[in-house]
Each structure stands twice: as structure tokens, then as C-alpha cells.
Design a protein around this motif. Structure first.
Motif, PDB file in Angstrom:
ATOM      1  N   HIS A  91       0.828  -1.208   0.000  1.00 51.43           N
ATOM      2  CA  HIS A  91       0.000   0.000   0.000  1.00 51.43           C
ATOM      3  C   HIS A  91       0.863   1.259   0.000  1.00 51.43           C
ATOM      4  O   HIS A  91       0.509   2.263  -0.610  1.00 51.43           O
ATOM      5  CB  HIS A  91      -0.943   0.021   1.202  1.00 51.43           C
ATOM      6  N   THR A  92       1.995   1.203   0.675  1.00 54.03           N
ATOM      7  CA  THR A  92       2.890   2.350   0.746  1.00 54.03           C
ATOM      8  C   THR A  92       3.563   2.601  -0.602  1.00 54.03           C
ATOM      9  O   THR A  92       3.780   3.749  -0.983  1.00 54.03           O
ATOM     10  CB  THR A  92       3.950   2.126   1.832  1.00 54.03           C
ATOM     11  N   ALA A  93       3.875   1.536  -1.315  1.00 53.54           N
ATOM     12  CA  ALA A  93       4.585   1.676  -2.591  1.00 53.54           C
ATOM     13  C   ALA A  93       3.764   2.445  -3.616  1.00 53.54           C
ATOM     14  O   ALA A  93       4.329   3.087  -4.504  1.00 53.54           O
ATOM     15  CB  ALA A  93       4.944   0.296  -3.128  1.00 53.54           C
ATOM     16  N   ALA A 128       3.433   8.780   0.683  1.00 55.01           N
ATOM     17  CA  ALA A 128       4.534   8.004   1.245  1.00 55.01           C
ATOM     18  C   ALA A 128       5.828   8.285   0.498  1.00 55.01           C
ATOM     19  O   ALA A 128       6.897   8.417   1.114  1.00 55.01           O
ATOM     20  CB  ALA A 128       4.205   6.520   1.198  1.00 55.01           C
ATOM     21  N   TRP A 129       5.745   8.406  -0.829  1.00 59.91           N
ATOM     22  CA  TRP A 129       6.952   8.692  -1.599  1.00 59.91           C
ATOM     23  C   TRP A 129       7.479  10.093  -1.299  1.00 59.91           C
ATOM     24  O   TRP A 129       8.694  10.308  -1.249  1.00 59.91           O
ATOM     25  CB  TRP A 129       6.684   8.514  -3.091  1.00 59.91           C
ATOM     26  N   ALA A 130       6.591  11.044  -1.082  1.00 57.31           N
ATOM     27  CA  ALA A 130       7.035  12.384  -0.696  1.00 57.31           C
ATOM     28  C   ALA A 130       7.730  12.334   0.667  1.00 57.31           C
ATOM     29  O   ALA A 130       8.741  13.001   0.883  1.00 57.31           O
ATOM     30  CB  ALA A 130       5.848  13.340  -0.650  1.00 57.31           C
ATOM     31  N   GLY A 131       7.178  11.524   1.577  1.00 56.39           N
ATOM     32  CA  GLY A 131       7.806  11.361   2.888  1.00 56.39           C
ATOM     33  C   GLY A 131       9.188  10.749   2.778  1.00 56.39           C
ATOM     34  O   GLY A 131      10.132  11.170   3.458  1.00 56.39           O
ATOM     35  N   PHE A 132       9.340   9.752   1.890  1.00 54.48           N
ATOM     36  CA  PHE A 132      10.656   9.147   1.679  1.00 54.48           C
ATOM     37  C   PHE A 132      11.628  10.168   1.086  1.00 54.48           C
ATOM     38  O   PHE A 132      12.815  10.175   1.421  1.00 54.48           O
ATOM     39  CB  PHE A 132      10.566   7.925   0.764  1.00 54.48           C
ATOM     40  N   GLY A 133      11.117  11.046   0.227  1.00 54.90           N
ATOM     41  CA  GLY A 133      11.961  12.107  -0.331  1.00 54.90           C
ATOM     42  C   GLY A 133      12.452  13.064   0.736  1.00 54.90           C
ATOM     43  O   GLY A 133      13.618  13.445   0.754  1.00 54.90           O
ATOM     44  N   VAL A 134      11.556  13.443   1.634  1.00 54.25           N
ATOM     45  CA  VAL A 134      11.934  14.336   2.734  1.00 54.25           C
ATOM     46  C   VAL A 134      12.967  13.659   3.635  1.00 54.25           C
ATOM     47  O   VAL A 134      13.951  14.289   4.061  1.00 54.25           O
ATOM     48  CB  VAL A 134      10.689  14.766   3.536  1.00 54.25           C
ATOM     49  N   LEU A 135      12.759  12.383   3.916  1.00 56.88           N
ATOM     50  CA  LEU A 135      13.733  11.645   4.727  1.00 56.88           C
ATOM     51  C   LEU A 135      15.086  11.563   4.024  1.00 56.88           C
ATOM     52  O   LEU A 135      16.137  11.691   4.677  1.00 56.88           O
ATOM     53  CB  LEU A 135      13.219  10.238   5.032  1.00 56.88           C
ATOM     54  N   ALA A 136      15.076  11.370   2.716  1.00 57.46           N
ATOM     55  CA  ALA A 136      16.328  11.314   1.963  1.00 57.46           C
ATOM     56  C   ALA A 136      17.062  12.647   2.036  1.00 57.46           C
ATOM     57  O   ALA A 136      18.287  12.689   2.204  1.00 57.46           O
ATOM     58  CB  ALA A 136      16.051  10.930   0.512  1.00 57.46           C
TER      59      ALA A 136
END
Length: 152
Positions: free
Chosen positions: A54-56, A61-69
């Protein structure tokens, strides 16, 4: 549903490789392979795979992964700059403490003498006999001693 099937297939293949490795009398390696092989089926059974699926497909979720990166990259940059400076944390702390001490005006305890007082001092020197030496007034010596005692 398909993700759980893939996890089960990967686990089965890993356990098969572990069995072949154990047959070759490499029991320690076979145990490590079996441990790794059980991870995908364990994740599927706990529901992590469904959550990941569901996250993929979630843009948030992808924006959150971008912020974490971005946060990780900034952290790594600051670490690299800190290491390039060549100073340890303790040395930086000591330098900051010394800088705070130097922030106080070092000449603040000395009396300020203007141009008029220089002329008055020259006139007083001329009025004294040549053999006598003029002593400076010791106005702030006791204050300076106290300040030095306290490290200021």
C-alpha cells in the motif's frame, strides 16, 4: 495476495538452498541461509508486506521518503564538514569557551586617557625634579587582581 505468494516462494527457494548446503556439511552456512530464507514469509505473515504494498503506491509516502532522503543527505553533509574542519567536539567547545572569555573588552579595566591628560602628564613630569621618578597611580590593580583570580 500476490506479494504473499512471492514471499512464500522466495522462502521455499531459500530453504531448499539451505538444505543443499547442509547436505554438503556446511551447517553454519546452511543455518544462516535458512534464517535469511524465513524472513520474507515472516514479514508476509505479520502484515508488513501488505503495508509495504500500500505504501509503494502512495504518493504521500513517496514524498515522505523524499523528505527523509533530504534529511539524511543534509546530515551526511554536516558530518563531512565537521570532519574536514579537523577539530573534535571537545576542541570546538573549548574554542567557543575561549571566545566567550575574549568577548569582554580586555582594555575596559584600564582608564582611558585622552589627549588632554597626556599634556597634563607631561606638565607634571616637567614640574618634578630630574632625579625623582614619577609613579603611576595604581587605581585598578586590586580590581584587576580579583578579575584575574576569577579568570575574567
Amino acid at each position: 495476495m500476490i506479494a504473499e505468494t512471492i514471499c512464500a516462494a522466495v522462502s521455499a527457494a531459500g530453504l531448499g538452498i539451505a538444505a543443499v548446503t547442509a547436505y554438503r556439511k556446511r551447517f553454519l552456512t546452511a543455518t544462516k541461509i535458512a534464517a535469511f530464507a524465513l524472513v520474507p514469509i515472516g514479514l508476509a505473515m505479520t502484515g508488513v508486506v501488505k503495508w509495504v504494498a500500500h505504501t509503494a503506491f502512495s504518493p504521500t509516502a513517496w514524498a515522505g521518503f523524499g523528505v527523509l532522503a533530504i534529511a539524511v543527505v543534509l546530515f551526511l553533509i554536516t558530518r563531512a564538514v565537521d570532519r574536514r574542519s579537523g577539530m573534535t567536539r571537545k576542541e570546538r567547545r573549548q574554542a567557543a569557551k575561549a571566545q566567550r572569555r575574549d568577548a569582554v573588552a580586555p582594555a575596559a579595566s584600564a582608564p582611558s586617557l585622552g589627549a588632554g591628560s597626556k599634556q597634563a602628564a607631561q606638565a607634571a613630569d616637567a614640574a618634578q625634579p630630574k632625579g625623582a621618578t614619577r609613579q603611576k597611580p595604581d587605581d585598578f590593580s586590586d580590581i584587576e587582581a580579583i578579575l584575574k583570580k576569577h579568570g575574567i
